[in-house]
Design an enzyme around this catalytic site. Structure first.
Site, short mmCIF file in Angstrom:
data_model
loop_
_atom_site.label_atom_id
_atom_site.label_comp_id
_atom_site.label_asym_id
_atom_site.label_seq_id
_atom_site.Cartn_x
_atom_site.Cartn_y
_atom_site.Cartn_z
N SER A 134 0.85 -1.19 0.00
CA SER A 134 0.00 0.00 0.00
C SER A 134 0.88 1.23 0.00
O SER A 134 1.95 1.24 0.64
CB SER A 134 -0.89 0.01 1.24
OG SER A 134 -1.53 1.27 1.40
N TYR A 157 -2.57 -1.01 10.15
CA TYR A 157 -2.51 -1.40 8.74
C TYR A 157 -1.32 -0.78 8.04
O TYR A 157 -0.56 -1.46 7.35
CB TYR A 157 -3.81 -0.96 8.05
CG TYR A 157 -3.83 -1.24 6.55
CD1 TYR A 157 -4.12 -2.52 6.08
CD2 TYR A 157 -3.55 -0.24 5.63
CE1 TYR A 157 -4.14 -2.78 4.72
CE2 TYR A 157 -3.57 -0.49 4.27
CZ TYR A 157 -3.87 -1.76 3.82
OH TYR A 157 -3.87 -2.03 2.47
#
Length: 235
Positions: A134, A157
């Site tokens: 990401s 995350y």
């Protein structure tokens, strides 16, 4: 790659993972599309043309990982796509268990699956590993003003993807005959969280970026972090 090349995509029953499986099948791969839930996995595979097979795989379950490695047997391309987002708090407010659960899938799961399939990948003439990361895992981008304004939210995350980027680099250094890279897919319309559910980004566009990395030639980069459109993303 040859007409008999084999790929495994984790978390392939929906979203970006399903699109990666579809595009690899279009390239002539035998694709093993994995998911934790057998029913959802089988339904997803049934909707993808080509030689696509379901394999049950829970990346957090060592027995499941070992069984999948035995079932697949030979492998040329591994796409570590399975990932979760648990909680969205900053580290000062987050539950420690949210970090544990996130890392169990997004980091330790990648380690477990990759190491289980390394014997098969080592037998391949052109082994490739693609880790779906990401852009929020970029420390450089996280330090920029736009990200800093978020106050460290989504820390579990985001930091798990930073850790994934690091092990991607370390795998590349440990496996000189491989091509091992991480992909920042961009914000896509998936069920990762509410923001992703409302996104305009097409998962297939991100999947195409992953497949480009899976099809790299022997002179292609390794140990890199790339955007879906091929740009290098800063660590």
């Amino acid at each position: 790659m040859t007409n008999t090349s084999t790929a495994l995509v984790t978390g392939a029953n929906k979203g970006i993972g399903k699109q990666i499986a579809r595009l690899l099948a279009e390239e002539g791969f035998r694709v093993y599309a994995s998911a934790r839930d057998p029913q959802r996995g089988a339904e997803a595979v049934a909707g993808i043309p080509g030689d696509v097979r379901f394999v049950q795989l829970d990346v957090t379950d060592p027995a499941s990982v070992a069984a999948a490695a035995k079932e697949v047997g030979e492998l040329d391309v591994l796409v570590n796509n399975a990932g979760i987002l648990v909680g969205g708090a900053n580290p000062a407010e987050a539950a420690v268990d949210d970090f544990r659960r996130t890392y169990e899938t997004n980091v330790f799961g990648v380690l477990a699956v990759t190491n289980a399939f390394l014997p098969a990948l080592r037998r391949s003439a052109c082994p490739r590993i693609v880790n779906i990361s990401s852009g929020t895992g970029s420390m450089t981008q996280s330090a920029a003003e736009a990200f800093a304004a978020t106050g460290g939210s989504g820390a579990a995350y985001r930091s798990s993807k930073t850790a994934l980027n690091a092990i991607t680099l370390f795998y590349a250094q440990a496996l000189p005959g491989f091509r091992v890279n991480a992909l920042a897919p961009g914000l896509r319309r998936t069920d990762l969280n509410e923001r992703a559910q409302q996104a305009d980004g097409d998962p297939a566009e991100a999947a195409a970026g992953a497949v480009r990395l899976a099809l790299l030639g022997d002179d292609g980069p390794t140990g890199g972090f790339f955007s879906w459109d091929g740009r290098t993303v800063p660590w």
